[in-house]
Write a protein that holds these residues in place. Structure first.
Motif, PDB file in Angstrom:
ATOM      1  N   HIS A  46      28.523  74.603  81.735  1.00  0.00           N
ATOM      2  CA  HIS A  46      27.934  75.881  82.017  1.00  0.00           C
ATOM      3  C   HIS A  46      27.541  76.478  80.696  1.00  0.00           C
ATOM      4  O   HIS A  46      27.453  77.483  80.494  1.00  0.00           O
ATOM      5  CB  HIS A  46      28.537  76.894  82.956  1.00  0.00           C
ATOM      6  N   THR A 105      17.668  84.712  86.509  1.00  0.00           N
ATOM      7  CA  THR A 105      19.164  84.596  86.365  1.00  0.00           C
ATOM      8  C   THR A 105      19.555  83.978  85.068  1.00  0.00           C
ATOM      9  O   THR A 105      18.614  83.485  84.455  1.00  0.00           O
ATOM     10  CB  THR A 105      19.830  83.806  87.521  1.00  0.00           C
ATOM     11  N   ASP A 107      21.644  81.847  84.491  1.00  0.00           N
ATOM     12  CA  ASP A 107      21.966  80.275  84.767  1.00  0.00           C
ATOM     13  C   ASP A 107      20.679  79.714  84.623  1.00  0.00           C
ATOM     14  O   ASP A 107      20.350  78.728  83.952  1.00  0.00           O
ATOM     15  CB  ASP A 107      22.694  80.015  85.957  1.00  0.00           C
ATOM     16  N   TYR A 439      27.939  82.204  84.691  1.00  0.00           N
ATOM     17  CA  TYR A 439      27.915  82.249  86.099  1.00  0.00           C
ATOM     18  C   TYR A 439      29.212  82.812  86.759  1.00  0.00           C
ATOM     19  O   TYR A 439      29.175  83.563  87.659  1.00  0.00           O
ATOM     20  CB  TYR A 439      28.096  80.848  86.584  1.00  0.00           C
TER      21      TYR A 439
END
Length: 533
Positions: A46, A105, A107, A439
Motif C-alpha cells: 500500500h 480516494t 488509494d 487505506y
C-alpha cells in the motif's frame, strides 16, 4: 531445417533492429514486467512509508483544498522549504488530478502515481535509444524496469516521486539541443527545467550543469524557441507571483530566512550513485541494523546471504559508476580540461559527466544531509551507465562473465522487491502498533464520520495515546488528526452548527474505561467516545 540454436541466434541478432518483431516484443515484455513489479509492491504494501506519510497526508490536504477552491493552494505547494513552501501549484494539481482519477480516494491516487512511474519506462527507452545501440537500450531499460530503487520510489503521494518522467523528458530535450543545430527542443529544456522546481528544489543544483552544457554546446541554439521557453517557464510561476504579491512576499521571505549548519551526512553523495544501482534495501525494513538482519533472516534464510547478494550487486555498481567517472576524467585530461573541446569530441561522456558530477559537488558545498530521494531526478542518466560500461569494456571473456553475473543479479533484484512487498504486508497486518497507511486512515475516518453523523464535526483527543520512544506512534499521532482535518475542512457548513463530537485515542483495549463506546479498533489503536456521565 533451422536448428534451435540457430533460431535463438537469429532472434538475438534481431534485438539490434528496433523495427523487428523480436525487439518490439522484448520492449513490451520489459514495460509489462516493470508495471507488474510496481503494481505488486503497491498492492501488497500500500505504498506505506513511515518517514513520508505525514508529508503525503499534507499533500492530500493541499489537493483537497485546491479542489475546494482554497486560494492559497493555487500558489503554494505542500513540500516545505526552510520555513516556507516550494513555489507553484503543479505538485498540488498533479495530486488533485490523481485523486479525481482514482475515484476521489487516496488509494486511487496512489495507483495513478504507480502507473505514471510504470509508463515512464517507455520514454526512458526512447531516451536511451538516442544514446545507445538498440540492444544496449533494451538492456538498460530492463535494468531500470526491475531495479529495486526505482520500484521502491514508484508509488506514494510524495513530491520527489513525480521527478522521473519530467527528468527523462528534460534530459532527452537537452541531448537533442546539443546534437542538432537550431533545435526547437531548447523550448522543452527551459519549460521542463521550470516545472521540475515546483516538484522538488533539488532541481536548483542541476541548473548550473544545464546552463554550462548549453553555453558550451557545439550546436547553434534556436534563439526564437529559447525565448518562447523562457516565457512559458515564467508563465507557470505567475500564480506564485500573484499570490506572493497578495501576501506581501511572506513565503519568499520565509524561504530565504532559513539556514542550516554543515551536516557531514552530505558525504553520502560519494556512495549514492552505486547504491541506487544496487539491490541493497537501505532503510526499507527499518532504520536499525537489527531490523535489516531480521529482514534477511526472514526472507533469505540468513542475513549473510542477503549481505552477500547486496555486496555483489554493489560491486557491479561500483565498476559501472567509477569506471565511467574514470573515463570522464581521462577525456577531460586528454583535452587539458577544455570542456568545450571535450564536449565536441566526447559528447555523451561529457553530457553524462557534467549532469552527474557537478550537481553533487554543488550540493556538497551546501553541506546539507544528502537523502537517497534526491537522486531520483538522475535515474534516467544513472541507469545508462551499466550499458555504457559493458559497451566499452575490453575482453569478450570479462564481458561474458559480467553479463552472466548481471543476469543472476536481475533475478535477485526481483526477489528483493518481492520480499520487501511481503514484509510490508506483514507489518501492516500483524505489527502491534498502528501504521497509518492511507487505506487504514480511510477506514478510520469513515468509521468516525458514520458515528458522528452528518451534522457534527470530528475532534480527536490524543492525550491517552502514548508516543514516547515509538516512532510509529509518533507518526500516527500526527497523520491521524491531519487526515481527518483534510476531509473535515471540505464538508459544507452546517445550517444549525452543533459542537464537535470528541473521540479519544489509546493504544490498548485495556485502557478504555467502562461504559465507553468503541468506534474503531486496529493494531495498536482503539478509538472510543467517553462514557456518559
Amino acid at each position: 531445417m533451422v536448428s534451435t540454436g540457430t533460431r535463438w541466434r537469429q532472434l538475438y541478432r534481431q534485438l539490434d533492429e528496433p523495427a523487428s518483431w523480436t525487439h518490439r516484443n522484448a520492449l513490451m515484455a520489459i514495460v509489462l514486467l516493470g508495471f507488474l513489479l510496481r503494481g505488486y509492491l503497491l498492492a501488497a504494501g500500500h505504498a506505506f512509508n513511515v518517514d513520508t506519510i505525514r508529508d503525503e497526508v499534507n499533500a492530500l490536504h493541499y489537493a483537497l483544498s485546491l479542489l475546494a477552491g482554497e486560494p492559497n493552494a493555487w500558489y503554494l505547494a505542500q513540500p516545505a522549504l526552510h520555513d516556507g513552501h516550494i513555489p507553484g501549484p503543479l505538485w498540488t494539481l498533479l495530486v488533485a488530478a490523481f485523486y479525481k482519477l482514482g475515484g476521489n480516494t487516496a488509494d486511487g491516487a496512489l495507483f495513478w502515481m504507480m502507473l505514471l512511474n510504470s509508463v515512464v519506462i517507455y520514454p526512458f527507452y526512447l531516451f536511451a535509444s538516442r544514446l545507445l545501440p538498440a540492444r544496449a537500450a533494451l538492456f538498460t531499460t530492463l535494468f531500470f524496469a526491475i531495479a529495486p530503487w526505482p520500484i521502491y520510489y514508484a508509488a506514494g503521494l510524495y513530491n520527489p516521486l513525480a521527478l522521473p518522467l519530467l527528468s527523462v523528458l528534460l534530459f532527452w530535450a537537452l541531448w537533442q539541443t546539443l546534437n542538432r543545430d537550431q533545435s526547437r527542443a531548447i523550448f522543452w529544456v527551459l519549460l521542463f527545467s521550470a516545472m521540475i522546481l515546483q516538484f522538488h528544489m533539488v532541481a536548483i543544483f542541476y541548473y548550473p550543469a544545464i546552463l554550462l552544457l548549453l553555453w558550451l554546446a557545439p550546436t547553434r541554439l534556436n534563439l526564437r524557441w529559447l525565448g518562447a521557453g523562457l516565457i512559458a517557464g515564467t508563465c507557470i510561476y505567475l500564480p506564485y507571483l500573484f499570490g506572493e504579491i497578495t501576501h506581501h512576499w511572506a513565503n519568499t521571505r520565509a524561504v530565504l530566512s532559513g539556514s542550516e549548519k554543515f551536516n557531514w551526512g552530505v558525504l553520502k553523495f560519494l556512495t549514492i550513485l552505486p547504491e541506487m544501482l544496487s539491490n541493497h534495501p537501505g532503510g526499507w525494513p527499518g532504520d536499525t541494523t537489527a531490523e535489516l538482519k531480521d529482514f534477511g533472516n526472514r526472507y533469505f534464510g540468513a542475513y549473510g546471504l542477503l549481505l552477500g547478494i547486496n555486496l555483489i550487486s554493489f560491486g557491479f555498481a561500483l565498476v559501472f559508476v567509477y569506471g565511467f567517472l574514470r573515463r570522464f576524467y581521462r577525456v577531460l585530461r586528454q583535452a587539458r580540461f577544455n570542456l568545450k573541446t571535450t564536449l565536441r569530441d566526447h559528447r555523451l561522456t561529457v553530457f553524462l559527466g557534467v549532469l552527474l558530477v557537478l550537481p553533487l559537488l554543488l550540493y556538497f558545498l551546501l553541506g546539507k544531509d544528502y537523502a537517497s530521494r534526491y537522486s531520483i531526478i538522475i535515474f534516467p542518466l544513472l541507469f545508462l551507465l551499466p550499458a555504457l560500461s559493458l559497451q566499452r569494456m575490453q575482453g569478450a571473456g570479462i564481458k561474458r562473465y559480467i553479463a552472466y553475473g548481471l543476469a543472476v543479479m536481475f533475478v535477485c533484484n526481483i526477489y528483493v522487491v518481492w520480499a520487501f512487498a511481503l514484509d510490508q504486508q506483514r507489518e501492516l497486518t500483524s505489527e502491534p502498533q498502528y501504521l497509518p497507511a492511507f487505506y487504514k486512515l480511510e477506514k478510520l475516518y469513515k468509521a468516525l464520520r458514520h458515528d458522528a453523523g452528518p451534522d457534527r464535526t470530528i475532534a480527536v483527543d490524543l492525550t491517552h495515546y502514548p508516543t514516547a520512544g515509538n516512532h510509529y506512534s509518533e507518526v500516527a499521532s500526527e497523520a491521524i488528526p491531519n487526515y481527518i482535518a483534510a476531509y473535515e475542512a471540505q464538508l459544507p457548513p452546517r445550517t444549525t452548527p452543533r459542537p464537535p463530537k470528541h473521540y479519544l485515542l489509546t493504544d490498548a483495549l485495556a485502557q478504555v474505561p467502562a461504559g465507553a463506546k468503541i468506534v474503531f479498533q486496529d493494531n495498536g489503536l482503539v478509538i472510543y467516545t467517553p462514557p456518559l456521565p
